[in-house]
Design a protein around this motif. Structure first.
Motif: not given
Length: 243
Positions: A195-209
């Motif tokens: 799952l890719a999630v974009r934060l308010a600062d435009d950074s992107v976190w990838l959530l792995d299993s």
């Protein structure tokens, strides 16, 4: 690692315990591109690639059916939140949601990733198919799972990703800031969903299993396609050849 706030919330909650044409095109590409995928990796996932837009979410029948089923199940999920007929993992989900709503966005993401990853892995990619007489008749791919499906049955990597998507939607994150991304993982040497999630600062976190959250570097993944409740994105043009 989870912060003390998140660990406390989690402990209190758990206690001590497509359309044919589109699908065909994606599958064809995956098989043709396999040799180059093992040698290539793209860094940070980019939400701003407007040229990657492929189609509305309704173009992928299986995914659209899951979105529809999710909306139909939300009443039961919310009823569980009100502690009416809430059992098993749904009971822990209710307690967790009560405490998670007041957390920061970053804490909600970390808690969701950890909570969903605690569920059982079940490789449902292929289910045996039977004919009318009960004889074995090959295999078929199972459907995407909703959050309720996953909490009651577990699932495989794309079900972890879609469940995190639905849970974060319930916690107030916008659909436009999240995508289930199907990748080729160099580490796993196979296809994998995050799952890719974009934060308010435009950074992107990838959530792995595996409980990892890749916050700054996404090396090791080759993006194939992505989707959320609105759209599908095709990342095939990002592929490069060996070397």
């Amino acid at each position: 690692m989870l912060s003390k706030t998140l660990t406390s919330a989690f402990t209190k909650a758990w206690g001590n315990r497509t359309t044919p044409a589109l699908a065909g095109a994606l599958l064809l590409f995956v098989h043709l591109a396999l040799p180059s995928l093992a040698h290539a990796a793209k860094p940070v996932y980019d939400f701003n690639q407007t040229e990657a837009y492929l189609a509305p979410a309704s173009a992928m029948d299986g995914w659209q059916a899951t979105l529809t089923r999710y909306q139909l199940q939300r009443a039961d999920l919310l009823a569980c939140t009100a502690e009416r007929g809430c059992r098993g993992r749904l009971k822990s989900f209710h307690r967790l949601m009560q405490r998670a709503r007041d957390l920061s966005v970053e804490e909600k993401i970390q808690l969701t990733n950890y909570y969903i990853n605690r569920n059982d892995y079940d490789d449902d990619r292929r289910q045996r198919r039977y004919d009318a007489a009960g004889r074995k008749d090959g295999f078929q791919r199972s459907q995407w799972m909703t959050l309720m499906d996953f909490l009651t049955r577990g699932g495989d990597c794309e079900d972890y990703a879609s469940s995190k998507y639905f849970m974060l939607r319930e916690l107030g994150l916008a659909a436009d800031d999240m995508r289930v991304v199907v990748t080729y993982s160099r580490e796993l040497r196979g296809y994998h969903a995050v799952l890719a999630v974009r934060l308010a600062d435009d950074s992107v976190w990838l959530l792995d299993s595996d409980n990892r959250i890749r916050k700054s570097s996404h090396y090791g993944y080759r993006y194939i396609f992505a989707l959320n409740e609105h759209s599908i994105w095709d990342h095939r043009k990002d592929y490069v050849g060996p070397g």
